[in-house]
Scaffold this active site. Structure first.
Site, short mmCIF file in Angstrom:
data_model
loop_
_atom_site.label_atom_id
_atom_site.label_comp_id
_atom_site.label_asym_id
_atom_site.label_seq_id
_atom_site.Cartn_x
_atom_site.Cartn_y
_atom_site.Cartn_z
N ARG A 107 10.91 23.51 22.06
CA ARG A 107 11.92 22.48 21.79
C ARG A 107 12.50 22.70 20.41
NH1 ARG A 107 10.19 16.44 22.85
NH2 ARG A 107 9.00 16.79 20.96
N THR A 111 17.41 19.20 17.72
CA THR A 111 18.18 18.69 18.88
C THR A 111 17.25 18.24 20.01
OG1 THR A 111 18.24 20.85 19.96
CG2 THR A 111 20.00 20.36 18.39
N ASP A 203 0.69 16.97 18.98
CA ASP A 203 1.28 18.21 19.48
C ASP A 203 0.21 18.97 20.29
OD1 ASP A 203 3.73 20.39 18.41
OD2 ASP A 203 2.01 21.09 19.55
N ASP A 206 -0.46 22.71 19.31
CA ASP A 206 -1.22 22.85 18.05
C ASP A 206 -2.68 22.47 18.24
OD1 ASP A 206 0.92 23.79 16.59
OD2 ASP A 206 1.52 21.81 15.86
C1 PRP Z 1 5.89 20.73 24.08
C2 PRP Z 1 5.22 20.53 25.42
C3 PRP Z 1 6.38 20.67 26.38
C4 PRP Z 1 7.50 20.06 25.59
C5 PRP Z 1 7.72 18.67 26.11
O1 PRP Z 1 6.11 22.06 23.82
O2 PRP Z 1 4.18 21.43 25.66
O3 PRP Z 1 6.67 22.00 26.73
O4 PRP Z 1 7.10 20.00 24.23
O5 PRP Z 1 8.83 18.10 25.50
P1 PRP Z 1 10.17 17.76 26.31
O6 PRP Z 1 9.73 17.07 27.57
O7 PRP Z 1 10.90 16.86 25.37
O8 PRP Z 1 10.90 19.02 26.58
P2 PRP Z 1 6.69 22.59 22.42
O9 PRP Z 1 8.17 22.69 22.47
O10 PRP Z 1 6.09 21.78 21.33
O11 PRP Z 1 6.18 24.09 22.39
P3 PRP Z 1 4.67 24.65 22.34
O12 PRP Z 1 4.05 24.40 23.70
O13 PRP Z 1 4.88 26.09 22.08
O14 PRP Z 1 3.91 23.95 21.25
N1 URA Z 2 5.21 17.83 22.87
C1 URA Z 2 3.95 17.56 22.44
O1 URA Z 2 3.12 18.48 22.27
N2 URA Z 2 3.63 16.28 22.20
C2 URA Z 2 4.49 15.27 22.39
O2 URA Z 2 4.11 14.12 22.15
C3 URA Z 2 5.78 15.58 22.82
C4 URA Z 2 6.12 16.86 23.07
#
Ligand code: PRP
Ligand code: URA
Length: 212
Positions: A107, A111, A203, A206
């Site tokens: 994400r 944005t 997160d 993380d």
């Molecule tokens: C997180 C999560 C989803 C997304 C959800 O990933 O694992 O993929 O956010 O958010 P949304 O419904 O608003 O799209 P992130 O973008 O943090 O990436 P990561 O898994 O690499 O940490």
């Molecule tokens: N992605 C995450 O990992 N946590 C949230 O709460 C939202 C998006």
């Protein structure tokens, strides 16, 4: 939130118990990873209630009998990178031979729009039941784009599983992909101004991989 006929929110005491530990900021990486895996396994059982079984002949020590099995080669798992990786073993516990594809999404922090950066899927995925997995369904942008990507490549039978969802995410997926059953272990209250789920767990990527 409106009720959608293809959205299934689990209300299982065992899941509630595990989610309580998962949310705790003092739960460390190892336990967090194990809990995500265990919750995914429980969800996989529940989401397979409609699976089509095939008849097989089995010889017991006493006689031959017709029994019914899931054709394992018909299952694929597609985690949305990164955090979806934490759910793969949970599905593999039930279907150890399922092939795994990967879709990379992140994400944009300003944005909140998802960006696809990787996609590699097993051959023949268009004929399989695909478990698209991601622990977090927040705005729903990543899930909707990943579903578009799978459909563009011919997938017709997709199930989406998320551990924690915000109402906005569920609405977004249910409206854009009404044909896709959505399985969510826990429905949370809302998103904060940064797009994080409340109360949430922070997160997920993380916490799974110890990157912060
Ligand atoms: C997180 C999560 C989803 C997304 C959800 O990933 O694992 O993929 O956010 O958010 P949304 O419904 O608003 O799209 P992130 O973008 O943090 O990436 P990561 O898994 O690499 O940490
Ligand atoms: N992605 C995450 O990992 N946590 C949230 O709460 C939202 C998006």
């Amino acid at each position: 939130m409106k009720a959608y006929k293809n959205v299934f929110i689990f209300d299982h005491p065992l899941i509630k118990h595990k989610i309580a530990i998962l949310r705790d900021k003092n739960t460390g990486m190892k336990e967090f990873r194990e809990l995500i895996e265990e919750i995914t396994t429980i969800m996989t059982y529940e989401s397979m209630r409609d699976v089509k079984l095939v008849p097989v002949q089995v010889e017991t020590p006493l006689e031959t009998t017709t029994q019914y099995k899931v054709p394992e080669e018909s299952i694929a798992i597609v985690p949305i990178l990164r955090a979806g990786l934490g759910m793969v073993n949970g599905v593999h516990k039930v279907f150890p031979t399922a092939k795994v594809g990967h879709i990379g999404m992140y994400r944009d922090e300003e944005t909140l729009q998802p960006q696809e950066y990787y996609c590699k899927l097993p051959d023949g995925i268009e004929n399989k039941t695909v478990f698209l997995v991601d622990p977090m369904l927040a705005t729903g942008g990543s899930a909707c784009d990943a579903l578009d990507a799978l459909k563009k490549r011919g997938c017709k039978n997709i199930k989406f599983m998320a551990v924690i969802a915000a109402p906005q995410g569920i609405e977004a997926v249910a409206k854009a992909h009404p044909d896709v059953p959505v399985y969510v272990s826990t429905l949370d209250r809302c998103l904060n101004e940064n797009g994080y789920i409340l109360p949430g767990l922070g997160d997920a990527g993380d916490r799974l991989f110890g990157t912060k």
